[in-house]
Design a protein around this motif. Structure first.
Motif, PDB file in Angstrom:
ATOM      1  N   HIS A 182       0.845  -1.106  -0.083  1.00 21.24           N
ATOM      2  CA  HIS A 182       0.133  -0.058   0.081  1.00 21.24           C
ATOM      3  C   HIS A 182       0.845   1.153   0.032  1.00 21.24           C
ATOM      4  O   HIS A 182       0.651   2.401  -0.580  1.00 21.24           O
ATOM      5  CB  HIS A 182      -0.922   0.009   1.337  1.00 21.24           C
ATOM      6  N   SER A 183       1.913   1.237   0.624  1.00 24.60           N
ATOM      7  CA  SER A 183       2.825   2.436   0.755  1.00 24.60           C
ATOM      8  C   SER A 183       3.458   2.736  -0.498  1.00 24.60           C
ATOM      9  O   SER A 183       3.629   3.691  -0.884  1.00 24.60           O
ATOM     10  CB  SER A 183       3.693   2.186   2.272  1.00 24.60           C
ATOM     11  N   LEU A 184       3.993   1.607  -1.086  1.00 23.88           N
ATOM     12  CA  LEU A 184       4.544   1.898  -2.438  1.00 23.88           C
ATOM     13  C   LEU A 184       3.504   2.556  -3.460  1.00 23.88           C
ATOM     14  O   LEU A 184       3.786   3.238  -4.373  1.00 23.88           O
ATOM     15  CB  LEU A 184       5.016   0.478  -3.071  1.00 23.88           C
TER      16      LEU A 184
ATOM     17  N   ASP B 236      -3.467   8.361  -0.458  1.00 25.73           N
ATOM     18  CA  ASP B 236      -3.661   7.265   0.327  1.00 25.73           C
ATOM     19  C   ASP B 236      -5.081   6.694   0.193  1.00 25.73           C
ATOM     20  O   ASP B 236      -5.293   5.274  -0.028  1.00 25.73           O
ATOM     21  CB  ASP B 236      -3.558   7.957   1.870  1.00 25.73           C
ATOM     22  N   ARG B 237      -6.141   7.384   0.144  1.00 27.52           N
ATOM     23  CA  ARG B 237      -7.664   6.610  -0.215  1.00 27.52           C
ATOM     24  C   ARG B 237      -7.514   6.149  -1.534  1.00 27.52           C
ATOM     25  O   ARG B 237      -8.200   4.946  -1.674  1.00 27.52           O
ATOM     26  CB  ARG B 237      -8.566   7.982  -0.023  1.00 27.52           C
TER      27      ARG B 237
ATOM     28  N   ILE C  73      -1.635  13.847   0.618  1.00 29.56           N
ATOM     29  CA  ILE C  73      -1.470  12.594   1.522  1.00 29.56           C
ATOM     30  C   ILE C  73      -2.747  12.522   2.206  1.00 29.56           C
ATOM     31  O   ILE C  73      -3.123  11.395   2.602  1.00 29.56           O
ATOM     32  CB  ILE C  73      -0.186  12.691   2.147  1.00 29.56           C
ATOM     33  N   SER C  74      -3.283  13.581   2.742  1.00 30.16           N
ATOM     34  CA  SER C  74      -4.271  13.554   3.835  1.00 30.16           C
ATOM     35  C   SER C  74      -5.409  14.619   3.349  1.00 30.16           C
ATOM     36  O   SER C  74      -5.363  15.734   3.853  1.00 30.16           O
ATOM     37  CB  SER C  74      -3.839  13.485   4.980  1.00 30.16           C
ATOM     38  N   SER C  75      -6.460  14.063   2.615  1.00 33.11           N
ATOM     39  CA  SER C  75      -7.673  14.976   2.651  1.00 33.11           C
ATOM     40  C   SER C  75      -8.718  14.037   2.304  1.00 33.11           C
ATOM     41  O   SER C  75      -8.711  12.989   2.418  1.00 33.11           O
ATOM     42  CB  SER C  75      -7.420  16.012   1.437  1.00 33.11           C
ATOM     43  N   GLN C  76     -10.129  14.627   1.659  1.00 37.24           N
ATOM     44  CA  GLN C  76     -11.040  13.855   1.425  1.00 37.24           C
ATOM     45  C   GLN C  76     -10.880  12.976   0.232  1.00 37.24           C
ATOM     46  O   GLN C  76     -11.575  12.251  -0.402  1.00 37.24           O
ATOM     47  CB  GLN C  76     -12.309  14.528   1.374  1.00 37.24           C
ATOM     48  N   ILE C  77      -9.767  13.504  -0.580  1.00 36.53           N
ATOM     49  CA  ILE C  77      -9.520  12.676  -1.852  1.00 36.53           C
ATOM     50  C   ILE C  77      -8.169  13.009  -1.887  1.00 36.53           C
ATOM     51  O   ILE C  77      -7.479  13.953  -2.428  1.00 36.53           O
ATOM     52  CB  ILE C  77     -10.127  13.495  -3.086  1.00 36.53           C
TER      53      ILE C  77
END
Length: 429
Positions: free
Chosen positions: A64-66, A173-174, A166-170
């Motif tokens: 997943h991280s890749l 990561d998601r 990296i971190s939002s609603q889109i």
């Protein structure tokens, strides 16, 4: 050549079932992947106990991280390149944050955090800033670079545009975990048109927006996320396994504090049980070690620890029934007393578990855990919050769905036992 700009002599690729290929050109990224802290993620499942329901869900935090790194790489190298609103000097910190964002996850992730009151993001930052191989590699860029990567993951980095990747609603990561988890669980819910979404992403000061022509692809993405949460992530049988996992660890912790003499030394857990977790102990613990201890505990004298660890290893899970804590509290109190009378400790054998999700939220200024909404860029360059343009998204915006279930060992209840009979009658009702 400066380390920050150093490229590999030849591009490296990872074959990937979701993105086809993951491309690595930077020496820094290649060196980070080789660190022991990042390699540890191979031994942490992405979906915790979900493999006990969807047997294909054996993929790791490593893969997943890749995947997140690859999506961020495509954003900054393909989509945003040469756009004046994107500062290309942020490229490397964005790539590293994408790659390392899950570095601090423990074995079985959220269940493990719950038992020992830990925060994986805090441990991610501790690994990045501590005496680790990851920190040593990042520090080759500059003394300040590890702190920059840590701030992106902590969402305190000054450039919120980078944070939103990296971190939002889109975010990357998601977009990776929805597709990856759908692939490995074999369900169709998590699939959406990522290629289209990437094509319509536009960098703006302190945020990333979406061209209005891509609205339907975003609707599809949000509904995919909604379905994945309720069909996969909150699957009641997976939650049953998670309940038993948590209760097994809680029982071991209780026994340790009570002075119980374990047959096999529990050195790996000592600092966790004592609430003073050392970074080296955290990094040393993975799911293979947890499973080894569960094997050991199936031979313990303590009946509860022996039973719970055996259940988890052999998938002898608790059954469940829907419950409303507000309406059913009298029945819950009665059940606790009856379980106690029956010799079934309700702390371990009568467990209520709740799941809750907010599929999309509009802007709520000042609220704790505030979520930045998704904005559409209209043809005249004005911005419109997504739920104002989409009837589908508007229908679910700000609506939190919560589900409560009561878990119990049905196999231990005997209809010929009067107390058990009363328990069964209440549960069936």
């Amino acid at each position: 050549m400066e380390y920050a700009t150093q490229k590999l002599a030849e591009e490296k690729v990872f074959k990937d079932p979701v993105h086809r290929y993951i491309h690595v050109q930077d020496q820094l990224i290649w060196d980070l992947i080789a660190t022991k802290e990042f390699q540890r993620l191979r031994r942490i499942k992405q979906l915790g106990t979900t493999y006990l329901v969807f047997h294909g869900a054996e993929h790791s935090r490593f893969s997943h991280s890749l995947g997140v790194y690859e999506i961020v790489r495509r954003m900054v190298d393909d989509v945003f390149v040469n756009r004046p609103e994107w500062d290309k000097s942020e490229r490397l910190v964005a790539l590293c944050a994408g790659l390392l964002h899950d570095l601090g996850h423990g074995p079985f992730s959220h269940a493990f955090e719950h038992v020992f009151d830990l925060d994986h993001e805090q441990f991610t930052r501790r690994i990045i800033l501590g005496n680790t191989e990851v920190n040593e590699v990042l520090s080759r860029v500059s003394d300040q670079f590890p702190q920059k990567v840590s701030e992106v993951i902590a969402k305190t980095y000054p450039n919120k545009q980078v944070v939103s990747l990296i971190s939002s609603q889109i975010d990357a990561d998601r977009m990776d975990y929805l597709q990856r988890d759908a692939y490995f669980t074999g369900v169709s819910y998590g699939h959406f048109d990522m290629e289209r979404i990437l094509r319509v992403m536009r960098p703006q000061p302190d945020q990333i927006v979406i061209k209005s022509t891509g609205m339907h692809a975003i609707e599809d993405y949000i509904m995919s996320r909604y379905q994945m949460y309720w069909q996969v992530y909150f699957h009641p049988v997976s939650r049953s396994a998670e309940v038993i996992l948590k209760k097994t660890l809680e029982r071991a912790k209780f026994l340790y504090k009570d002075g119980y003499d374990f047959k096999i030394s529990i050195d790996h857990f000592t600092s966790f049980f004592e609430g003073n977790v050392k970074l080296a102990d955290y990094i040393a613990l993975d799911e293979s070690i947890i499973m080894a201890y569960f094997q050991f505990w199936t031979k313990e004298e303590d009946a509860i620890l022996r039973d719970l660890s055996t259940r988890f290893l052999n998938r002898k899970l608790f059954k469940f029934t829907d419950v409303d804590p507000a309406k059913d509290w009298e029945k819950l109190v009665q059940l606790e007393k009856l379980f106690d009378e029956a010799g079934l400790d309700p702390n371990y054998y009568l467990v209520m578990d709740s799941s809750s999700d907010l599929p999309y939220d509009f802007y709520r200024p000042g609220e704790e855990g505030e979520r930045v909404p998704i904005y559409l860029q209209l043809p005249n360059k004005d911005l419109s919050e997504l739920s104002r343009s989409s009837d589908i998204v508007d229908a679910i915006s700000g609506k939190r769905r919560t589900d409560h279930k009561l878990y119990y060992p049905k196999d231990l209840l005997d209809v010929n036992n009067p107390i058990h009979e009363r328990i069964i009658a209440i549960l069936d009702a």
